[in-house]
Scaffold this active site. Sequence first.
Site, PDB file in Angstrom:
ATOM      1  N   TYR A 151       4.584  -1.344   4.158  1.00  0.00           N
ATOM      2  CA  TYR A 151       5.264  -1.904   4.737  1.00  0.00           C
ATOM      3  C   TYR A 151       3.981  -3.305   5.459  1.00  0.00           C
ATOM      4  O   TYR A 151       4.249  -3.925   5.907  1.00  0.00           O
ATOM      5  CB  TYR A 151       6.230  -2.107   6.054  1.00  0.00           C
ATOM      6  CG  TYR A 151       6.927  -1.064   5.842  1.00  0.00           C
ATOM      7  CD1 TYR A 151       8.149  -1.056   4.561  1.00  0.00           C
ATOM      8  CD2 TYR A 151       6.885   0.588   6.155  1.00  0.00           C
ATOM      9  CE1 TYR A 151       8.978   0.701   5.115  1.00  0.00           C
ATOM     10  CE2 TYR A 151       7.548   1.254   6.163  1.00  0.00           C
ATOM     11  CZ  TYR A 151       8.342   1.838   5.485  1.00  0.00           C
ATOM     12  OH  TYR A 151       8.810   2.815   5.430  1.00  0.00           O
ATOM     13  N   HIS A 152       3.450  -2.650   4.116  1.00  0.00           N
ATOM     14  CA  HIS A 152       2.801  -4.622   3.652  1.00  0.00           C
ATOM     15  C   HIS A 152       2.414  -5.146   2.839  1.00  0.00           C
ATOM     16  O   HIS A 152       1.957  -5.291   1.196  1.00  0.00           O
ATOM     17  CB  HIS A 152       0.682  -3.985   3.506  1.00  0.00           C
ATOM     18  CG  HIS A 152       0.507  -3.137   5.181  1.00  0.00           C
ATOM     19  ND1 HIS A 152      -0.430  -1.730   4.845  1.00  0.00           N
ATOM     20  CD2 HIS A 152       1.127  -2.330   6.116  1.00  0.00           C
ATOM     21  CE1 HIS A 152      -0.796  -1.424   6.013  1.00  0.00           C
ATOM     22  NE2 HIS A 152      -0.217  -1.851   6.884  1.00  0.00           N
ATOM     23  N   GLN A 153       3.739  -6.243   2.761  1.00  0.00           N
ATOM     24  CA  GLN A 153       3.998  -6.865   1.632  1.00  0.00           C
ATOM     25  C   GLN A 153       3.034  -8.314   1.452  1.00  0.00           C
ATOM     26  O   GLN A 153       2.591  -9.077   2.349  1.00  0.00           O
ATOM     27  CB  GLN A 153       5.118  -7.854   2.010  1.00  0.00           C
ATOM     28  CG  GLN A 153       6.455  -6.370   2.305  1.00  0.00           C
ATOM     29  CD  GLN A 153       7.092  -6.228   4.005  1.00  0.00           C
ATOM     30  OE1 GLN A 153       7.098  -6.911   4.475  1.00  0.00           O
ATOM     31  NE2 GLN A 153       7.411  -5.361   3.797  1.00  0.00           N
ATOM     32  N   HIS A 187       1.073  -1.242  -0.060  1.00  0.00           N
ATOM     33  CA  HIS A 187      -0.265  -0.186   0.194  1.00  0.00           C
ATOM     34  C   HIS A 187       0.747   1.110  -0.234  1.00  0.00           C
ATOM     35  O   HIS A 187       1.806   1.418   0.551  1.00  0.00           O
ATOM     36  CB  HIS A 187      -0.686   0.229   1.324  1.00  0.00           C
ATOM     37  CG  HIS A 187      -2.206  -0.978   1.098  1.00  0.00           C
ATOM     38  ND1 HIS A 187      -2.240  -2.199   2.285  1.00  0.00           N
ATOM     39  CD2 HIS A 187      -2.563  -1.257   0.363  1.00  0.00           C
ATOM     40  CE1 HIS A 187      -3.106  -3.099   1.903  1.00  0.00           C
ATOM     41  NE2 HIS A 187      -3.402  -2.382   0.611  1.00  0.00           N
TER      42      HIS A 187
END
Length: 545
Positions: free
Chosen positions: A478-480, A326
Site C-alpha cells: 500500500y505504497h502507491q 512494493h
Amino acid sequence: MSADGGSGGTDGGVGDGVDRTPSPSADVCVVGSGPAGALVAHRLADEGTNVVVLEAGPRFEFSERTAQQERHIRPGMEDPWEMGGPRDAYSTEGRHYPLNAARVKGVGGSTLHWQGMVMRLHERDFEMQTRYGVGTDWPIDYDDLQSYYADAERAFGVAGAMDNPYAPPREAPFPLPAFPPSYSDSLFAEACERLEIDMHSVPNARNSEPYDDRAPCLGYGTCKPVCPSGAKYTAESHVSKAEAAGARVIDRVPVQRLEHDEAGETIEAAVYATPDGTEHRQTAGQFVLACGGVENARLLLLSASEQHPDGLANSSGAVGRFFMDHLFAGAGGRLDEPTRQNHVGFNTSETHQFYDDTEPVEGLKLEFLNYAGPSPVIEALGADTWGDELVAQLSESYGTHVAVGGLVEQLPDAENRITLDPDRRDDHGNPVPHVEWSLGERTERAIRRANEIQHAILEELGASIEWTVGPESTGPAYHQMGTTRMGSDPGQSVVDADCRTHDLSNLWIVGSSVFPTGGAMNPTLTIAALSLRTADALSASLSDR
C-alpha cells in the site's frame, strides 16, 4: 449550488461551527494534510506565507484514540478511520488491488495508521537506468536529498542506530536512540550469524524516549492501525505546527477539480465541496497537490478542460501511468520454544544485505517480524470458550510463531496505471479511480528469491515452515507511487526536479506519486524529504515575484 457559497451555512452542514468558506487571500493552497502536505504547509507558514490546507476527511481527535483501538481489536467492528462507502469507492483490473485496505482520509492522512518504519532510499535507487539499464533515472540524486533526509528524521523524531553497513551515507546520528532488538530478534540472530546474514536495527518514526511533546512508546502493540499513546509520529503534529504559525486547515472538504486561467497556463482555484454539497472556490497564487499516489492523479484527470483535454499537467500522457507498489514476500512457522511474538507491534531488526544485488535488479529488504501468529487479545475476544479452557486454547495457538517478511521492488510499467472509471461514481458524482495493476516476471523472480532466503533462515532456526507468501499469493504494501513522476524531460514526466508541473507554472505535486522508481524501502521518509525540498523551491519562487 453556488460555487461561491450557497446554502448550508459556513460549516457546510456539519454542525460543528467550523467555518468552511474559502480563505480570502491565500498565497498557497495545499490539497491534503498527510505528511507531504503538512510539512509543506508548516515550512511555508513558518516563513510568513499565507497558507490554506484543504483536507477531504475529518479531523480525528486524539482523545478518541483509545476508543478507536478498542474498535480495532473487537471482532466485527468497523474500520477505526471510517474508510469505505461511496466516498472511497474504486474499481480494479488485473491483479486485485485492495485500495482502501490501508489508506486514511483525514487530517494526518495515512500516517494515522501507518506502521512507522522510515528508511532512506539507497544511492542506486536514483539511477536505475544508468546502473542497470532498467526503469528510469531520477532528475536528482541521493546527495540532493541527503540534508533533507536529515531534516525529515528530525521532524519525525526517528529512533535509529548507526549499525547498518549497507545504508547510504549519513551526516549525523539519528535524533533518538534505536529500540532494542526484540526477544524473537535474538532467536533469529544466531541463525543469521551462521548463514552470514547481517541483522541491523530498523529506523522507526516513534519515540524511544520523550520527543517533541510526545510520549515514549508504551508498548500497546496496536501500532497499525492505532497508537493510543501518541508515541508514533503522525502528520497531525505538523498540521498543529502549521496552524500555530498561521496556516488555516479546513477538514471535510474534498476538492472536486482545479480550475485554470483562460490561457490554461496557471491554476486559479481549487473547487471543493462541503458535506452538504455546497461548492466553493479557493483561490491562491500557488497550489500544491498532496493527496496521495492515487488521488493526485485522479484530481488532475478530473480537472480536464478544453485546453487540457487529457487532464491537467498531462501533456506527456504520464499522469496516472507508471503506478508502482512494493510487494510483500514472507514465510513463517513455529518453534518448539517460546518466541514472545506480539509483544512488540513493530519491527526492530531487518537486513539490507540483499538490497543492492544486481541479480535480480529489483531490490529487496528483509524484516524480522515481531507480530507473527495470532494476537492473544483478538483470539480471546473471538473465542467461544472461557476460563481454563480458554487459557489452554491460547496456549496452543500463541507464543511459538516466527516469521520473516520483506518488501520487493516493482519497476515502473506504463500499463500499470490509475484512470477514471467511466461507469462508477463517488458521493459527489465524480468518476471513481480505476486501478490497473499487474506484476512482471522480474518482480516475481525477486519475490521467489526473497522466499528462498526466508526459508533458509527459518530452516537454520529449526522452525517448521507453515506458510509462504510468494508470487502467486503476494499483495501490495500500500505504497502507491509513480503516477505523477518527476523528470527532466517534459515529454516523459509530469513534474520537474523541484516537483513543479511542467505544464502549469503555479502547480506543484508532492508525495510518492512523483517517484520515478520506488526501490524497496518504505517511502514516507523520502516523501518527507522531497516535500521539504519542494517547500524551499516554492518559497524561493514566492520571493522572486
